[in-house]
Design a protein around this motif. Structure first.
Motif, PDB file in Angstrom:
ATOM      1  N   UNK A   1       0.785  -1.226   0.000  1.00  0.00           N
ATOM      2  CA  UNK A   1       0.000   0.000   0.000  1.00  0.00           C
ATOM      3  C   UNK A   1       0.815   1.272   0.000  1.00  0.00           C
ATOM      4  N   UNK A   2       2.071   1.218   0.451  1.00  0.00           N
ATOM      5  CA  UNK A   2       2.896   2.430   0.488  1.00  0.00           C
ATOM      6  C   UNK A   2       3.742   2.593  -0.762  1.00  0.00           C
ATOM      7  N   UNK A   3       3.503   1.756  -1.773  1.00  0.00           N
ATOM      8  CA  UNK A   3       4.241   1.861  -3.027  1.00  0.00           C
ATOM      9  C   UNK A   3       5.471   0.987  -3.103  1.00  0.00           C
ATOM     10  N   UNK A   4       5.887   0.422  -1.974  1.00  0.00           N
ATOM     11  CA  UNK A   4       7.042  -0.478  -1.994  1.00  0.00           C
ATOM     12  C   UNK A   4       6.629  -1.831  -2.575  1.00  0.00           C
ATOM     13  N   UNK A   5       7.622  -2.661  -2.870  1.00  0.00           N
ATOM     14  CA  UNK A   5       7.349  -3.993  -3.399  1.00  0.00           C
ATOM     15  C   UNK A   5       7.934  -5.043  -2.460  1.00  0.00           C
ATOM     16  N   UNK A   6       7.210  -6.142  -2.328  1.00  0.00           N
ATOM     17  CA  UNK A   6       7.686  -7.261  -1.532  1.00  0.00           C
ATOM     18  C   UNK A   6       7.760  -8.492  -2.427  1.00  0.00           C
ATOM     19  N   UNK A   7       8.804  -9.262  -2.246  1.00  0.00           N
ATOM     20  CA  UNK A   7       8.973 -10.504  -2.997  1.00  0.00           C
ATOM     21  C   UNK A   7       8.593 -11.667  -2.095  1.00  0.00           C
ATOM     22  N   UNK A   8       7.630 -12.459  -2.528  1.00  0.00           N
ATOM     23  CA  UNK A   8       7.229 -13.665  -1.816  1.00  0.00           C
ATOM     24  C   UNK A   8       7.768 -14.871  -2.568  1.00  0.00           C
ATOM     25  N   UNK A   9       8.328 -15.815  -1.832  1.00  0.00           N
ATOM     26  CA  UNK A   9       8.854 -17.039  -2.453  1.00  0.00           C
ATOM     27  C   UNK A   9       8.248 -18.246  -1.758  1.00  0.00           C
ATOM     28  N   UNK A  10       6.923 -18.306  -1.755  1.00  0.00           N
ATOM     29  CA  UNK A  10       6.210 -19.430  -1.158  1.00  0.00           C
ATOM     30  C   UNK A  10       6.092 -20.497  -2.235  1.00  0.00           C
ATOM     31  N   UNK A  11       6.914 -21.522  -2.122  1.00  0.00           N
ATOM     32  CA  UNK A  11       6.980 -22.545  -3.158  1.00  0.00           C
ATOM     33  C   UNK A  11       6.122 -23.747  -2.783  1.00  0.00           C
ATOM     34  N   UNK A  12       6.733 -24.921  -2.656  1.00  0.00           N
ATOM     35  CA  UNK A  12       5.970 -26.158  -2.458  1.00  0.00           C
ATOM     36  C   UNK A  12       5.568 -26.382  -1.003  1.00  0.00           C
ATOM     37  N   UNK A  13       6.113 -25.593  -0.062  1.00  0.00           N
ATOM     38  CA  UNK A  13       5.871 -25.866   1.353  1.00  0.00           C
ATOM     39  C   UNK A  13       4.475 -25.410   1.772  1.00  0.00           C
ATOM     40  N   UNK A  14       3.614 -26.369   2.106  1.00  0.00           N
ATOM     41  CA  UNK A  14       2.237 -26.044   2.502  1.00  0.00           C
ATOM     42  C   UNK A  14       2.199 -25.182   3.759  1.00  0.00           C
ATOM     43  N   UNK A  15       3.139 -25.418   4.683  1.00  0.00           N
ATOM     44  CA  UNK A  15       3.111 -24.637   5.924  1.00  0.00           C
ATOM     45  C   UNK A  15       3.438 -23.172   5.675  1.00  0.00           C
ATOM     46  N   UNK A  16       4.300 -22.886   4.692  1.00  0.00           N
ATOM     47  CA  UNK A  16       4.580 -21.485   4.367  1.00  0.00           C
ATOM     48  C   UNK A  16       3.346 -20.813   3.747  1.00  0.00           C
ATOM     49  N   UNK A  17       2.627 -21.550   2.902  1.00  0.00           N
ATOM     50  CA  UNK A  17       1.423 -20.983   2.295  1.00  0.00           C
ATOM     51  C   UNK A  17       0.367 -20.701   3.357  1.00  0.00           C
ATOM     52  N   UNK A  18       0.174 -21.628   4.271  1.00  0.00           N
ATOM     53  CA  UNK A  18      -0.809 -21.396   5.344  1.00  0.00           C
ATOM     54  C   UNK A  18      -0.398 -20.202   6.202  1.00  0.00           C
ATOM     55  N   UNK A  19       0.900 -20.101   6.507  1.00  0.00           N
ATOM     56  CA  UNK A  19       1.371 -18.968   7.317  1.00  0.00           C
ATOM     57  C   UNK A  19       1.148 -17.647   6.596  1.00  0.00           C
ATOM     58  N   UNK A  20       1.366 -17.640   5.275  1.00  0.00           N
ATOM     59  CA  UNK A  20       1.128 -16.433   4.495  1.00  0.00           C
ATOM     60  C   UNK A  20      -0.340 -16.032   4.559  1.00  0.00           C
ATOM     61  N   UNK A  21      -1.228 -16.990   4.334  1.00  0.00           N
ATOM     62  CA  UNK A  21      -2.663 -16.684   4.344  1.00  0.00           C
ATOM     63  C   UNK A  21      -3.117 -16.188   5.714  1.00  0.00           C
TER      64      UNK A  21
END
Length: 366
Positions: free
Chosen positions: A222-242
């Motif tokens: 929202x502040x114009x910056x960019x974030x890089x997400x690298x949530x690959x095959x790990x289901x636990x990382x995807x759940x944590x992101x959500x």
């Protein structure tokens, strides 16, 4: 098949996905006996993409061990104790819990070398953070520039050349025979595209190589910056992101669903990231242990704590290795042309008069 220069060298590879296995592959190609240790089935996550695994696994032997099990760990120790070198690829905390941290292995097997490849190193401010290729590109300034801004083929060709030189040196130590080990920039470029090329050669389908899922890319905040997400095959990382961005309805999507529904799911994720306060997003992602990093330009990279730790002599970027825990220093700095001519040729028996005459004739520069 002619013995390679590393023939007789035994390597145990305890790493997975790409960086460690690529190193193992290159050592195997140069003649080392490489034994790759995989977790029990389904094994290395790279096997999800057959072309990737095929491209990285030739010339190696594979064993499947659960090193989290005490008996599996003891079997691994037997392998490591008989090896010349172990390639380790775990995050430091995980490695220590499993008893395979480089410090632990060196203490147990003082005659075995260990090469570690991890996300941010074994020590320092980022040692416990997760990551995949894309986030390292982001925070190294590689995503902030036009195509060709980073000479990737030049760089990888340099790494291959250094590896070949190392192999030649080791081979001569072993059997006294000098070798010519050749690589080329085209070979380096092909190596960069080895997954797709292996897929084509093997007649495998398109999904034999990775297709980025939702959650793997660059997103605006929202502040114009960019974030890089690298949530690959790990289901636990995807759940944590959500959970971190309050999208519970997406939390249990499978990896395959994140691929097939990428546009839809990524659209919802991108919209949510723009809606939430940017600083809150950063804090929540960090607290949740999601592989996420800001997209930085070079001017920002040099102000980070991780970068500061990799500076020697106040203004030199350190070599990308630690040797027994220490960064290599800068012995001489950047030389002017001919700075060491007199010293070097003097060591070969040329006196000042000879050197002066050669300089006058334009043969040397002092």
């Amino acid at each position: 098949m002619t013995a390679g220069p590393l023939d007789g060298v035994r390597v145990v590879n305890l790493s997975e996905t790409v960086p460690g296995p690529l190193a193992a592959l290159l050592l195997a190609d140069l003649g080392a006996d490489v034994i790759t240790v995989e977790r029990p089935p389904p094994g290395d996550p790279a096997r999800r993409f057959p072309a990737v695994f095929a491209a990285l696994s030739r010339n190696q032997r594979s064993v499947s061990l659960d090193i989290a099990h005490p008996r599996g760990r003891e079997l691994f120790y037997r392998l490591a104790g008989a090896a010349d070198l172990v390639i380790a690829g775990q995050r430091p905390g995980t490695a220590r819990k499993l008893g395979v941290h480089p410090d632990q292995l060196r203490a147990r097997f003082p005659g075995t070398s260990v090469v570690s490849v991890s996300s941010f190193g074994l020590t320092g401010p980022g040692a416990s953070r997760p990551g995949h290729d894309l986030v390292f590109q982001a925070i190294a300034g590689l995503l902030d520039g036009p195509p060709g801004a980073v000479p990737v083929v030049d760089m990888v060709s340099g790494f291959l050349t250094a590896l070949g030189a190392l192999a030649a040196i080791a081979g001569r130590v072993r059997d006294g025979r000098a070798r010519t080990i050749e690589t080329a920039m085209f070979d380096g470029a092909l190596a960069l595209n080895t997954f797709a090329l292996t897929r084509e050669l093997a007649g495998l389908p398109a999904d034999a190589t990775p297709v980025p899922p939702a959650g793997y890319g660059v997103y605006g905040l929202g502040d114009g910056a960019r974030v890089c997400l690298a949530v690959s095959y790990e289901a636990h990382h995807w759940r944590s992101l959500c959970e971190a961005v309050s999208l519970p309805e997406l939390a249990f999507l499978s990896f395959d669903e994140r691929v097939t529904r990428r546009d839809e799911v990524d659209g919802r994720l991108a919209e949510r990231l723009r809606e939430l306060p940017a600083e809150e997003v950063r804090k929540q992602l960090a607290a949740a242990g999601v592989p996420a990093e800001p997209v930085l330009g070079p001017a920002e990279v040099v102000r980070t704590a991780e970068f500061a730790e990799r500076i020697v002599g106040g203004r030199h970027l350190a070599a990308p290795f630690r040797i027994d825990g220490q960064r290599a220093g800068v012995a001489r700095g950047v030389p002017r042309i001919g700075r060491d001519t007199a010293t070097v040729f003097g060591e070969l028996g040329l006196g000042p008069a000879n050197l002066a005459r050669l300089a006058d004739e334009g043969v040397i520069t002092r």
